[in-house]
Write a protein that holds these residues in place. Structure first.
Motif, PDB file in Angstrom:
ATOM      1  N   LEU A 146     -58.976  35.595 -27.362  1.00  0.00           N
ATOM      2  CA  LEU A 146     -59.132  35.805 -26.127  1.00  0.00           C
ATOM      3  C   LEU A 146     -60.597  35.530 -25.520  1.00  0.00           C
ATOM      4  CD1 LEU A 146     -55.789  37.878 -24.886  1.00  0.00           C
ATOM      5  CD2 LEU A 146     -56.129  35.498 -25.218  1.00  0.00           C
ATOM      6  N   PRO A 147     -60.718  35.080 -24.426  1.00  0.00           N
ATOM      7  CA  PRO A 147     -61.404  35.628 -23.496  1.00  0.00           C
ATOM      8  C   PRO A 147     -62.214  36.893 -23.419  1.00  0.00           C
ATOM      9  CG  PRO A 147     -60.774  33.361 -22.528  1.00  0.00           C
ATOM     10  CD  PRO A 147     -59.712  34.213 -23.564  1.00  0.00           C
ATOM     11  N   SER A 148     -61.290  37.913 -22.989  1.00  0.00           N
ATOM     12  CA  SER A 148     -61.064  38.944 -22.829  1.00  0.00           C
ATOM     13  C   SER A 148     -61.976  40.083 -24.343  1.00  0.00           C
ATOM     14  CB  SER A 148     -60.231  40.093 -22.555  1.00  0.00           C
ATOM     15  OG  SER A 148     -58.999  40.121 -23.177  1.00  0.00           O
ATOM     16  N   THR A 149     -61.102  39.824 -25.399  1.00  0.00           N
ATOM     17  CA  THR A 149     -61.883  39.594 -26.556  1.00  0.00           C
ATOM     18  C   THR A 149     -62.802  40.034 -26.881  1.00  0.00           C
ATOM     19  OG1 THR A 149     -59.544  40.041 -27.512  1.00  0.00           O
ATOM     20  CG2 THR A 149     -60.856  39.959 -29.113  1.00  0.00           C
ATOM     21  N   GLN A 150     -63.757  38.174 -27.142  1.00  0.00           N
ATOM     22  CA  GLN A 150     -64.645  38.303 -27.133  1.00  0.00           C
ATOM     23  C   GLN A 150     -65.439  39.047 -26.743  1.00  0.00           C
ATOM     24  OE1 GLN A 150     -65.715  33.700 -26.454  1.00  0.00           O
ATOM     25  NE2 GLN A 150     -63.195  32.988 -27.822  1.00  0.00           N
ATOM     26  N   GLN A 151     -65.260  39.026 -25.176  1.00  0.00           N
ATOM     27  CA  GLN A 151     -66.262  39.541 -24.446  1.00  0.00           C
ATOM     28  C   GLN A 151     -66.075  41.134 -25.274  1.00  0.00           C
ATOM     29  OE1 GLN A 151     -67.740  38.218 -21.737  1.00  0.00           O
ATOM     30  NE2 GLN A 151     -69.257  40.208 -21.680  1.00  0.00           N
ATOM     31  N   ARG A 152     -65.641  41.985 -25.121  1.00  0.00           N
ATOM     32  CA  ARG A 152     -65.747  43.648 -25.626  1.00  0.00           C
ATOM     33  C   ARG A 152     -66.699  42.899 -27.103  1.00  0.00           C
ATOM     34  NH1 ARG A 152     -59.887  43.254 -24.968  1.00  0.00           N
ATOM     35  NH2 ARG A 152     -58.950  44.226 -22.571  1.00  0.00           N
ATOM     36  N   LEU A 153     -65.703  42.667 -27.769  1.00  0.00           N
ATOM     37  CA  LEU A 153     -66.976  42.155 -29.035  1.00  0.00           C
ATOM     38  C   LEU A 153     -68.487  42.392 -28.469  1.00  0.00           C
ATOM     39  CD1 LEU A 153     -65.249  40.115 -31.266  1.00  0.00           C
ATOM     40  CD2 LEU A 153     -65.602  42.336 -31.687  1.00  0.00           C
ATOM     41  N   ARG A 154     -68.435  41.057 -27.613  1.00  0.00           N
ATOM     42  CA  ARG A 154     -70.275  41.263 -26.719  1.00  0.00           C
ATOM     43  C   ARG A 154     -70.704  42.375 -26.417  1.00  0.00           C
ATOM     44  NH1 ARG A 154     -68.788  34.853 -25.513  1.00  0.00           N
ATOM     45  NH2 ARG A 154     -69.991  33.643 -26.890  1.00  0.00           N
ATOM     46  N   ASP A 155     -69.398  43.206 -26.011  1.00  0.00           N
ATOM     47  CA  ASP A 155     -70.644  44.128 -25.360  1.00  0.00           C
ATOM     48  C   ASP A 155     -70.601  44.885 -26.130  1.00  0.00           C
ATOM     49  OD1 ASP A 155     -69.940  43.076 -22.537  1.00  0.00           O
ATOM     50  OD2 ASP A 155     -68.078  44.167 -22.080  1.00  0.00           O
ATOM     51  N   PHE A 156     -69.851  45.141 -26.934  1.00  0.00           N
ATOM     52  CA  PHE A 156     -70.024  46.152 -28.100  1.00  0.00           C
ATOM     53  C   PHE A 156     -71.300  45.916 -28.862  1.00  0.00           C
ATOM     54  CE2 PHE A 156     -69.938  48.063 -32.182  1.00  0.00           C
ATOM     55  CZ  PHE A 156     -69.385  49.565 -32.281  1.00  0.00           C
ATOM     56  N   VAL A 157     -71.310  44.760 -29.325  1.00  0.00           N
ATOM     57  CA  VAL A 157     -72.815  44.624 -30.323  1.00  0.00           C
ATOM     58  C   VAL A 157     -74.347  44.967 -29.040  1.00  0.00           C
ATOM     59  CG1 VAL A 157     -71.876  43.126 -31.534  1.00  0.00           C
ATOM     60  CG2 VAL A 157     -72.640  41.509 -29.883  1.00  0.00           C
ATOM     61  N   ALA A 158     -74.005  44.531 -27.624  1.00  0.00           N
ATOM     62  CA  ALA A 158     -74.907  44.226 -26.611  1.00  0.00           C
ATOM     63  C   ALA A 158     -75.331  45.935 -26.796  1.00  0.00           C
ATOM     64  CB  ALA A 158     -74.824  43.863 -25.297  1.00  0.00           C
ATOM     65  N   ALA A 159     -74.149  46.730 -26.272  1.00  0.00           N
ATOM     66  CA  ALA A 159     -74.459  48.390 -26.159  1.00  0.00           C
ATOM     67  C   ALA A 159     -75.196  48.652 -27.426  1.00  0.00           C
ATOM     68  CB  ALA A 159     -73.023  49.176 -26.340  1.00  0.00           C
ATOM     69  N   HIS A 160     -75.673  48.733 -28.098  1.00  0.00           N
ATOM     70  CA  HIS A 160     -75.878  48.958 -29.657  1.00  0.00           C
ATOM     71  C   HIS A 160     -77.065  47.842 -30.855  1.00  0.00           C
ATOM     72  CE1 HIS A 160     -71.931  50.262 -30.827  1.00  0.00           C
ATOM     73  NE2 HIS A 160     -72.388  51.619 -30.951  1.00  0.00           N
ATOM     74  N   GLY A 161     -77.963  47.543 -28.936  1.00  0.00           N
ATOM     75  CA  GLY A 161     -78.994  46.533 -29.256  1.00  0.00           C
ATOM     76  C   GLY A 161     -78.972  45.218 -30.390  1.00  0.00           C
ATOM     77  N   VAL A 162     -78.359  44.366 -30.282  1.00  0.00           N
ATOM     78  CA  VAL A 162     -78.084  42.953 -30.667  1.00  0.00           C
ATOM     79  C   VAL A 162     -78.184  41.875 -29.685  1.00  0.00           C
ATOM     80  CG1 VAL A 162     -76.787  41.464 -31.947  1.00  0.00           C
ATOM     81  CG2 VAL A 162     -77.163  43.642 -33.183  1.00  0.00           C
ATOM     82  N   ASP A 163     -78.703  41.279 -29.514  1.00  0.00           N
ATOM     83  CA  ASP A 163     -78.448  39.956 -28.524  1.00  0.00           C
ATOM     84  C   ASP A 163     -75.992  39.630 -28.763  1.00  0.00           C
ATOM     85  OD1 ASP A 163     -78.577  38.248 -26.353  1.00  0.00           O
ATOM     86  OD2 ASP A 163     -79.883  37.177 -27.687  1.00  0.00           O
ATOM     87  N   PRO A 164     -76.130  39.472 -27.681  1.00  0.00           N
ATOM     88  CA  PRO A 164     -74.396  39.019 -27.893  1.00  0.00           C
ATOM     89  C   PRO A 164     -74.768  37.777 -27.728  1.00  0.00           C
ATOM     90  CG  PRO A 164     -74.923  39.877 -25.157  1.00  0.00           C
ATOM     91  CD  PRO A 164     -75.699  40.247 -26.413  1.00  0.00           C
ATOM     92  N   GLU A 165     -75.534  37.154 -27.701  1.00  0.00           N
ATOM     93  CA  GLU A 165     -75.299  35.426 -27.261  1.00  0.00           C
ATOM     94  C   GLU A 165     -75.441  35.344 -28.719  1.00  0.00           C
ATOM     95  OE1 GLU A 165     -74.956  33.125 -25.924  1.00  0.00           O
ATOM     96  OE2 GLU A 165     -74.262  35.025 -24.180  1.00  0.00           O
ATOM     97  N   ARG A 166     -75.471  36.368 -30.321  1.00  0.00           N
ATOM     98  CA  ARG A 166     -75.623  36.219 -31.833  1.00  0.00           C
ATOM     99  C   ARG A 166     -74.281  35.708 -32.476  1.00  0.00           C
ATOM    100  NH1 ARG A 166     -80.023  40.262 -34.173  1.00  0.00           N
ATOM    101  NH2 ARG A 166     -79.751  38.971 -35.870  1.00  0.00           N
ATOM    102  N   LEU A 167     -73.484  36.702 -31.609  1.00  0.00           N
ATOM    103  CA  LEU A 167     -71.597  36.279 -31.681  1.00  0.00           C
ATOM    104  C   LEU A 167     -71.403  34.637 -31.690  1.00  0.00           C
ATOM    105  CD1 LEU A 167     -70.054  39.376 -30.984  1.00  0.00           C
ATOM    106  CD2 LEU A 167     -71.652  38.814 -32.857  1.00  0.00           C
ATOM    107  N   ILE A 168     -70.968  33.840 -32.358  1.00  0.00           N
ATOM    108  CA  ILE A 168     -70.664  32.403 -31.901  1.00  0.00           C
ATOM    109  C   ILE A 168     -68.944  32.264 -32.569  1.00  0.00           C
ATOM    110  CG2 ILE A 168     -71.006  30.243 -32.235  1.00  0.00           C
ATOM    111  CD1 ILE A 168     -74.183  30.913 -32.551  1.00  0.00           C
ATOM    112  N   PHE A 169     -67.802  31.882 -31.620  1.00  0.00           N
ATOM    113  CA  PHE A 169     -67.617  31.568 -31.751  1.00  0.00           C
ATOM    114  C   PHE A 169     -67.150  30.142 -32.140  1.00  0.00           C
ATOM    115  CE2 PHE A 169     -67.560  35.713 -29.490  1.00  0.00           C
ATOM    116  CZ  PHE A 169     -66.872  36.696 -30.086  1.00  0.00           C
TER     117      PHE A 169
END
Length: 693
Positions: free
Chosen positions: A458-481
């Motif tokens: 789900l888009p909202s789930t993808q966004q949670r994962l991206r927000d989580f890695v971003a908060a820990h210093g990883v570019d969220p664009e490095r998650l590819i679905f």
């Protein structure tokens, strides 16, 4: 006779002499005689002659029930809408109308109807509250199926606000949060405690929630006791049936909802084709959604007897299985969706087996065996299972005939950079714990030119994962679905990945064997529970034992090492390719032969009076302790002394209220070490006597 009933009722209606009670009695008589259309006509004519009657809405409602049962969904919808217009507070009409709209392909209107029922102001009575809860549960079910997770979660939460002790609602609520990576999963609020949520998790969700096999056993036993009632009258009980195999084959019955385009269907298809028909007579009992497709037809063609039990009650299904004289009934669902556990509770076969569909113990009083392998359940782990453990060389069958699209895609087609290292994890997001994703963050940080390829969600789930890695210093664009594709196209894209990263405590099962079949190495860190050890079994059976890590820290280090060592990774890929035709993982002839030998051994056990009895004694303290612990604060897999952790808490509980010894961790020796020996009263009496003298 029914014609006389109809004519007599019509005469009274036109004369204004037929009351509601007589109307219902006449209609019921007609339905019993197979004259449902005549009964519907009675209700409709009565309604025309009784406009303004205080129970007019009941007539429309009853007519709608008959129309719905007869497949006239538009007519049923009109009758229910008429009932609601007459009596806007008639909540059962809303509930049924939602069901009719759903069946008619209008899920959004169904959701709106149930929402209207739940929000309808009115007197607060037990019956009204029950209708509101029913509407909310129906709303949540359909909204979840429609991928409207936020709507479903809000409805479930509202239902729990009304009554926090609804086991089925909590099961749905927790499963929904797991599927959306809403950490913490068990987030209590004012009216619902964390222990209430933890105490009612479905066994399948618990496997994804924590690596705690003792709790999983206790939870499974609790679930069976609560959700699978024991039949009071059971004419199909064959637990003591004679089993004489002289001159005939062993009759094996597989019960499954997934003999179709589903992971289980892909795993089992070739097994059915390979069964030795000189030894085994194969029955398949299908209990899933309306089946279709080539895989389903292939499975139907491979078994001797394919029986659709979807429309049968539990008693009827058990009767059919009993009539077929099944010797060994195999539960290929366990505690999963569309399971028919109540059929197994009726014991329609003398031997009942848990295999493949559910990764864990059933915790039931009737499953005699669980089939695993030496890796998934080593001897020291048997205490976590109520069933007797039997083992194959590798627990999971596979289909060597699986179709793979000839056209192999490029990385660019899926948005993957050509020059990057591609980690992938095609497990469902419900298997992603906070601890898993934190480890992936560490790996991505230490392998800068890398991406993590995940399945679409789900888009909202993808966004949670991206927000989580971003908060820990990883570019969220490095998650590819990766978008979901049919299986042959999905398999074809696997080689675009360099390394598959497993999850824990619920690891890759079919997804791991798919990756290994397509030549992609899989890195795993098995825990203690069944679901967490399957991937390690598959990787070992594929000949890549060095990718089975001994610790979670090693998992991170090994991932980084492989990403920085192309030669080592290429060697692993080459070994997979070279061994695909000979390794244990894909040796279906070996698996089938050994499985049939296990079946023969079960029959011998039964004939010799050695059929195992499930051990369910003394599990309540384990459930209480496991539920009280916050499994999202600390990762159970990281405990160095798991048994010591349990014994310490059992000892504390024993001090509060004595706990009898069991056959697991809380032994008589543990109690003796904790409890001081009783002090004899005789010396004290002797001293008192001497003083008096």
């Amino acid at each position: 006779m029914s014609e006389n009933v109809f004519l007599a009722a019509m005469q009274k209606i036109t004369g204004g002499e037929l009351g509601v009670g007589e109307l219902i009695e006449a209609a019921t008589s007609l339905v019993s005689a197979g004259q449902s259309p005549a009964a519907q006509q009675l209700y409709q004519v009565w309604a025309k002659f009784n406009d303004g009657h205080p129970q007019l809405s009941v007539a429309h409602f009853n007519c709608a029930v008959l129309q719905s049962d007869g497949g006239d969904l538009p007519g049923a919808a009109r009758s229910l809408q008429a009932a609601i217009e007459i009596n806007p507070d008639f909540l059962p009409a809303y509930i049924n109308l939602g069901g009719v709209l759903e069946r008619g392909g209008q899920p959004d209107k169904a959701i709106d109807t149930w929402r209207a029922a739940a929000q309808r102001p009115g007197p607060i009575t037990g019956k009204v509250v029950g209708y509101v809860v029913t509407a909310l549960k129906q709303l949540a079910r359909v909204a979840s199926d429609q991928q409207r997770a936020d709507v479903a979660e809000a409805a479930l939460r509202a239902a729990l606000e009304i009554d926090p002790d609804q086991r089925d609602v909590i099961e749905q609520y927790v499963a929904l949060r797991l599927g959306q990576v809403e950490w913490p999963i068990l987030s209590p609020w004012e009216n619902v405690e964390r222990k209430t949520l933890a105490g009612n998790i479905n066994p399948l969700s618990l496997a994804a929630y924590t690596d705690d096999p003792m709790l999983q056993l206790a939870n499974a036993a609790r679930f069976v006791e609560a959700a699978v009632p024991d039949p009071e009258d059971n004419p199909n009980d064959r637990r003591d049936a004679a089993l004489d195999l002289a001159g005939r084959r062993i009759r094996i019955g597989y019960v499954s909802s997934d003999l179709r385009d589903h992971a289980i269907g892909y795993l089992m298809a070739e097994l059915f084709e390979l069964h030795d028909r000189s030894k085994i007579e194969v029955f398949a009992y299908y209990c899933g959604v309306a089946p279709f497709g080539a895989l389903h037809e292939r499975i139907k063609g491979a078994v001797e007897h394919f029986v659709d039990i979807r429309g049968l009650t539990d008693d009827q299904a058990a009767a059919r299985i009993a009539a077929d004289g099944i010797d060994i009934l195999v539960d290929v669902n366990g505690h999963t969706r569309d399971a028919r556990s109540a059929v197994f509770a009726r014991r329609p076969a003398p031997i009942l087996v848990n295999w493949l569909g559910f990764p864990g113990t059933m915790g039931s009083p009737y499953h005699h065996y669980v089939i695993a392998d030496p890796f998934i359940i080593p001897p020291e782990a048997e205490l976590y299972y109520s069933e007797k453990v039997l083992r194959l060389p590798c627990y999971q069958p596979n289909d060597r005939k699986r179709l793979v699209a000839e056209q192999r895609p490029t990385r660019a087609e899926f948005g993957l950079p050509d020059d990057a290292f591609v980690f992938c994890s095609f497990n469902g997001v419900q298997k992603f714990t906070r601890f898993n994703v934190q480890r992936w963050v560490q790996i991505l940080q230490r392998v800068p030119n890398s991406v993590l390829w995940l399945l679409d969600s789900l888009p909202s789930t993808q966004q949670r994962l991206r927000d989580f890695v971003a908060a820990h210093g990883v570019d969220p664009e490095r998650l590819i679905f990766a978008p979901k594709l049919i299986n042959q196209l999905h398999l074809a894209r696997y080689p675009l990945a360099d390394l598959f990263l497993d999850t824990t405590p619920y690891g890759a099962h079919t997804t791991a064997s798919d990756a290994l079949w397509m030549g992609v190495p899989v890195l795993t860190a098995p825990g203690r529970s069944f679901a967490s050890r399957v991937c390690g079994s598959l990787v070992t059976a594929a000949g890549l034992q060095e990718l089975v890590c001994d610790s979670l820290d090693e998992y991170v280090e090994r991932a980084v090492e492989l990403a920085n060592d192309p030669a080592q990774l290429a060697a692993l890929r080459a070994r997979l390719e070279a061994g695909r035709g000979t390794c244990t993982l894909f040796d279906m002839d070996l698996l089938t032969d050994r499985l049939e030998a296990l079946y023969a051994g079960m029959c011998e056990d039964y004939v010799q009076g050695r059929l195992p009895r499930p051990d369910l004694a003394g599990l309540k303290p384990y459930l209480d302790i496991g539920v009280a612990h916050d499994h999202e604060a600390t990762e159970m897999q990281g405990l160095a002394d798991y048994h010591g952790w349990w014994v310490e808490r059992l000892a504390r509980a024993h001090r509060r209220r004595p706990i009898p010894a069991d056959n697991r961790l809380w032994t008589k020796a543990q109690i003796a070490a904790l409890d001081p020996p009783a002090i004899s009263a005789e010396p004290a009496r002797a001293r008192r006597a001497a003083a008096l003298a």
